[in-house]
Design an enzyme around this catalytic site. Structure first.
Site, PDB file in Angstrom:
ATOM      1  N   GLU A 167     -10.272   7.298   3.465  1.00 37.15           N
ATOM      2  CA  GLU A 167      -9.436   6.718   4.507  1.00 37.15           C
ATOM      3  C   GLU A 167      -8.941   7.789   5.464  1.00 37.15           C
ATOM      4  O   GLU A 167      -8.579   8.878   5.067  1.00 37.15           O
ATOM      5  CB  GLU A 167      -8.257   5.963   3.901  1.00 37.15           C
ATOM      6  CG  GLU A 167      -7.550   6.720   2.814  1.00 37.15           C
ATOM      7  CD  GLU A 167      -6.415   5.919   2.196  1.00 37.15           C
ATOM      8  OE1 GLU A 167      -5.739   5.164   2.902  1.00 37.15           O
ATOM      9  OE2 GLU A 167      -6.191   6.099   0.989  1.00 37.15           O
ATOM     10  N   ASP A 188       0.857  -1.176   0.000  1.00 35.15           N
ATOM     11  CA  ASP A 188       0.000   0.000   0.000  1.00 35.15           C
ATOM     12  C   ASP A 188       0.907   1.246   0.000  1.00 35.15           C
ATOM     13  O   ASP A 188       2.122   1.153   0.129  1.00 35.15           O
ATOM     14  CB  ASP A 188      -0.970  -0.024   1.189  1.00 35.15           C
ATOM     15  CG  ASP A 188      -2.232   0.803   0.902  1.00 35.15           C
ATOM     16  OD1 ASP A 188      -2.186   1.679   0.017  1.00 35.15           O
ATOM     17  OD2 ASP A 188      -3.257   0.580   1.559  1.00 35.15           O
TER      18      ASP A 188
HETATM   19  C1  BGC Z   1      -5.196   2.922   0.142  1.00 37.51           C
HETATM   20  C2  BGC Z   1      -5.446   1.852  -0.880  1.00 37.51           C
HETATM   21  C3  BGC Z   1      -5.322   2.412  -2.268  1.00 37.51           C
HETATM   22  C4  BGC Z   1      -3.998   3.103  -2.427  1.00 37.51           C
HETATM   23  C5  BGC Z   1      -3.811   3.745  -3.779  1.00 37.51           C
HETATM   24  C6  BGC Z   1      -3.939   3.675  -0.135  1.00 37.51           C
HETATM   25  O1  BGC Z   1      -3.776   4.738   0.729  1.00 37.51           O
HETATM   26  O2  BGC Z   1      -5.123   2.343   1.421  1.00 37.51           O
HETATM   27  O3  BGC Z   1      -6.710   1.287  -0.695  1.00 37.51           O
HETATM   28  O4  BGC Z   1      -5.470   1.388  -3.200  1.00 37.51           O
HETATM   29  O5  BGC Z   1      -3.857   4.103  -1.455  1.00 37.51           O
HETATM   30  O6  BGC Z   1      -4.591   4.864  -3.927  1.00 37.51           O
HETATM   31  C1  BGC Z   2      -3.507   9.564  -2.460  1.00 35.11           C
HETATM   32  C2  BGC Z   2      -4.268   8.329  -2.109  1.00 35.11           C
HETATM   33  C3  BGC Z   2      -3.531   7.601  -1.065  1.00 35.11           C
HETATM   34  C4  BGC Z   2      -3.228   8.494   0.124  1.00 35.11           C
HETATM   35  C5  BGC Z   2      -2.420   7.797   1.159  1.00 35.11           C
HETATM   36  C6  BGC Z   2      -3.264  10.391  -1.229  1.00 35.11           C
HETATM   37  O1  BGC Z   2      -2.552  11.542  -1.531  1.00 35.11           O
HETATM   38  O2  BGC Z   2      -4.195  10.304  -3.401  1.00 35.11           O
HETATM   39  O3  BGC Z   2      -4.471   7.520  -3.216  1.00 35.11           O
HETATM   40  O4  BGC Z   2      -4.290   6.525  -0.687  1.00 35.11           O
HETATM   41  O5  BGC Z   2      -2.568   9.659  -0.273  1.00 35.11           O
HETATM   42  O6  BGC Z   2      -2.190   8.578   2.294  1.00 35.11           O
END
Ligand code: BGC
Ligand code: BGC
Length: 857
Positions: free
Chosen positions: A537, A338
């Site tokens: 998230e 990840d």
């Molecule tokens: C998320 C994943 C995602 C990845 C790419 C991560 O922060 O936990 O679910 O696929 O970013 O965007």
């Molecule tokens: C990205 C996401 C990723 C996240 C992780 C963002 O800047 O766009 O895809 O999951 O950072 O912290």
């Protein structure tokens, strides 16, 4: 207030700091990471209790021969590049080719052309550019040609692309309990991805969220492992096709990813990237339930979780990744990491993590850290810190998927099946399936007869969610957090209001839109659409399950109730929330989750064309503190149990509910909203300080301090801000009622944002600081940023949290969430102080003097 960031010309002069080369961390990044973490209890794991599977993909001698041939011909540089994935926002196609990278991804905020989101043709052109570079601009022509694979979070449809079909988020799909429809959704998502030339989705999420405070609850189908498991195979097969079919992984199909292995949904208190302190049996039976059918259906990649199991990061967990997943469960695809998750493994940094490879990771997701990681990993491969066998195995696993999917010989993305057929993005037949999923996902929680809506009625449609496609779609929609979109970003989509208006017209009823619920002619019924604003998230993690009704939907409902107008609530949310007062104020209440682009599916059911069939895929809490709450818990006593859902046929109502949330507001845990609409966020106080005296801002209106006065003013709405007037040294500070731990926030690219308006003059220095106790603070000078703003004009200043850390703040124990100090004269109107997600714009921390680059239009 949602403008893009002003790229100040000063920026050019500021040494790059942050995004790629965060100077103070550079030293750490160079450290070797080869020290093995001490083994902990969680490493004593028993693979033999895990399901004993056989890789369902038959060994293909032709594929194996080609893998062997490629491995023999590849340079070490090429092998190392193959196991690294960069974000398209941080790499050019030429760089990807120069460093032989095996893959790119687009993070939630990156799209072609440095934009947050883009159109189908722009995506396809970018896919071609990366493919072309990876096959043509090669530094060493003697090495074999290995096309690049592009991963994207198509988690509810191809949700990064303008005009694509956006399906309900997984929580709603769980409520429909329809594996066949799930398969169709996978098929459509794959086709829409193919239109834009992309090969690989980071879906399905097989998390089994057990504590709904987690901001990713809606990405999970259910708290019930059986329900999650029942969807894994249909969705994987919808996306990838079926093993053995000629179009497996190609043609109309793509490569899928089961994520995040394992325990992402089981962390304590639902903390994102947290620690699941559960038994091995629980990990297997609850958290890993979906992986068995996913592997059996041939899923070709699995994303490793950010989270820990009993204190150890999964990304560095050899027993789980290698002994269990690749050994016992015989997973034959590849493991992708990840987002910089390897950097969180003990002893690792974003640019160095041999231990993750050793543990079994096959591809690093190194969005912005790819360059440093490439150099370090190459060194580790040369010196033997990473063994040749392990590296070859990782590369072989990636190559197998590239061969199986036909990628090696497929040619330009734009020449592959479905590519460039932009009419398929959001095609009517795709939208019809999404609309069906919306209908099937709605759960009726209460109905005293206000539903169905009827012919001849005058229907007033109110609430801030009624006509807002971004809000009804939630996170992972065009942008990472699903914020900063406007109506025109969703061509072809329908809001819930659009559907109601049309359905009413077809039935000789009359629908009227009035977001605030005001009216002149009394309606027969009111439909109020409200709920959570989009989040993804981490930003969506909450301290408890109380619905924070920032736009006062309750007030609207109660006004109708008092006027004798029956009320129908349509609740948009990424999880069950405590809404007892709203339930009491509603004659009918529908949990609509996050339906996506086809809002008209709601009207289909409200007018009774079809009955409600959705049932809860998560237990609904009795109080805001009743979490975790899961079916099978001892003493399980939810307000509405898993599987609950009324229908027109069955009828049913809900008695008057107690309205005590259970929350002790005085001791509420502080969240990310520090100050909003003129009021401190839950868990914060706002105080003025001058000459040793500290008083709450609310009192400042009557009793000025010698050098600081305050009064309420309008910024965006009536009295939604405070005007602070400095005539001498003074400070305005936001104080949490318990120390804050913003470590995750500062690692995760969050910004401290202030919505404000300045007066005419700005003193030489204005300090904005995060305090962490006696002699501990991160202080930044925001005078240049303030000066860059137009006086008397609303604007935002947004500063990367990590800049405060760099300046000395200890993010793990913050005692002030923001403190503005000045000597005056200064007038500042402040409407909001909050943590917001990074929008992907270049933003630097000042290396020496302050920067103006933080000011936003
Ligand atoms: C998320 C994943 C995602 C990845 C790419 C991560 O922060 O936990 O679910 O696929 O970013 O965007
Ligand atoms: C990205 C996401 C990723 C996240 C992780 C963002 O800047 O766009 O895809 O999951 O950072 O912290």
């Amino acid at each position: 207030m949602r403008g893009r960031f002003v790229r100040s010309s000063l920026l050019a002069g500021v040494v790059a700091f942050g995004v790629v080369g965060c100077a103070p961390y550079a030293g750490q990044e160079l450290e070797s990471a080869s020290t093995l973490a001490p083994s902990s209890a969680s490493e004593r794991i028993n693979p033999s209790i895990w399901p004993d599977l056989n890789d369902p993909v038959p060994t293909d001698p032709a594929v194996e021969a080609r893998v062997a041939q490629l491995l023999a011909a590849m340079s070490l540089e090429q092998k190392v590049g193959q196991i690294i994935q960069a974000d398209i926002g941080s790499i050019t196609p030429e760089e990807a080719a120069t460093y032989h990278l095996g893959s790119v991804l687009n993070g939630g905020n990156s799209a072609p052309g440095g934009k947050p989101f883009a159109t189908g043709p722009e995506w396809l052109a970018a896919a071609d550019a990366f493919y072309r570079a990876s096959t043509q601009n090669r530094s060493d022509p003697d090495t074999p040609i290995i096309p690049i694979i592009w991963g994207s979070d198509a988690v509810h449809g191809h949700n990064n692309v303008i005009g694509a079909t956006i399906f309900p988020h997984n929580i709603g799909l769980g409520a429909m309990r329809d594996p066949a429809l799930m398969r169709r959704i996978g098929e459509i998502t794959a086709i829409e991805m193919r239109v834009t030339g992309l090969d690989w989705t980071f879906a399905p999420t097989l998390a089994v969220p057990r504590d709904d405070r987690w901001g990713r609850t809606y990405e999970g189908f259910s708290e019930d492992p059986d329900l999650v498991a029942s969807y894994a195979a249909p969705l994987v097969e919808g996306l990838q096709g079926e093993i053995g079919d000629p179009d497996w992984l190609r043609g109309d199909h793509i490569v899928a990813t089961a994520k995040h292995f394992v325990g992402d949904g089981g962390t304590d208190a639902g903390r994102d990237q947290g620690d699941a302190t559960v038994s091995e049996e629980n990990l297997r039976d609850v958290q890993a339930a979906g992986y068995v059918p996913a592997i059996e259906a041939g899923v070709q990649s699995i994303m490793v979780s950010f989270s820990s199991w009993n204190g150890k990061k999964i990304t560095g967990h050899r027993p789980l990744l290698t002994d269990v997943l690749k050994g016992r469960m015989d997973f034959g695809g590849f493991l992708v990491g990840d987002w910089n998750a390897h950097g969180q493994v003990e002893g690792c940094t974003n640019t160095s993590c041999a231990d993750a490879v050793d543990a079994g990771l096959d591809m690093f997701m190194a969005p912005d850290s790819w360059r440093g990681l490439y150099d370090t990993t190459l060194g580790q491969a040369r010196s033997g810190v990473i063994s040749q066998d392990r590296l070859d195995d990782a590369v072989a696993r990636i190559l197998r998927v590239k061969l199986r999917s036909g990628l090696m010989d497929a040619g330009l993305p734009s020449q592959r099946a479905n590519a460039g057929r932009f009419e398929l993005l959001g095609a009517p037949e795709h939208r019809a399936v999404a609309r069906e999923a919306v209908r099937r996902s709605l759960v009726l929680l209460k109905n005293d007869g206000a539903l169905p809506l009827r012919q001849g009625q005058t229907i007033l449609v109110a609430g801030d969610g009624a006509d807002d496609i971004g809000k009804q779609s939630g996170g992972w929609t065009l942008t990472w957090q699903g914020t900063d979109t406007t109506r025109s970003d969703f061509p072809g989509a329908t809001s819930i209001w659009d559907g109601l208006r049309e359905a009413a017209a077809e039935r000789g009823a009359e629908a009227v839109l009035s977001a605030d619920g005001s009216y002149t002619d009394r309606p027969d019924v009111a439909v109020v659409v409200f709920g959570e604003d989009p989040y993804a998230e981490f930003q969506g993690d909450v301290p408890d399950l109380a619905f924070r009704d920032e736009n006062d939907a309750l007030g609207i409902l109660r006004r109708f109730q008092e006027a004798g107008v029956p009320t129908v609530s349509i609740f948009l949310s990424g999880r069950p929330l405590w809404v007892n007062p709203h339930l009491n104020a509603s004659d009918a209440f529908v949990a609509a989750w996050l339906p996506g682009s086809e809002g008209d599916g709601v009207a289909d059911v409200l007018f009774g064309d079809t009955d409600f069939t959705g049932t809860l895929s998560y237990s609904w809490p009795r109080s805001a503190l009743q979490t975790p709450l899961n079916i099978g818990d001892p003493g399980y006593d939810p307000l509405f149990p898993l599987g609950y859902g009324l229908s027109y046929a069955s009828g049913g109502t809900v008695p008057e509910l107690p309205e005590d949330s259970g929350i002790d507001t005085a001791n509420e845990a502080p969240g990310t909203q520090v100050f909003a609409r003129g009021e401190p966020g839950a868990g914060y106080r706002l105080v003025g300080e001058a000459a040793g005296r500290t008083i709450p801002v609310a009192q400042l209106a009557e009793t000025s301090l010698d050098t600081l006065s305050a009064r309420r003013v309008d910024l965006g709405a009536q009295e939604d801000a405070w005007r602070f007037t400095w005539s001498g040294p003074a400070a305005v500070s936001a104080v949490p009622n318990q120390p804050l731990d913003w470590t995750r926030e500062s690692n995760g690219d969050f910004l401290l944002a202030l919505d404000l308006r300045r007066g005419d003059s700005v003193p030489d220095t204005v300090t904005l600081s995060l305090g962490c106790g006696e002699d501990c603070a991160g202080r930044l000078d925001i005078a240049p940023a303030l000066s860059a703003l137009v006086p008397d004009t609303e604007a935002t200043i947004a500063i990367p949290l990590r800049c405060f850390v760099v300046a000395g703040a200890d993010a793990a124990r913050l005692t002030t969430a923001a403190s503005i100090e000045a000597t005056g004269p200064l007038v500042l109107d402040i409407g909001r102080i909050a943590l917001v997600s990074d929008d992907g714009a270049d933003r630097t921390c000042p290396t020496g003097p302050a920067t103006a680059a933080w000011s936003q239009e």
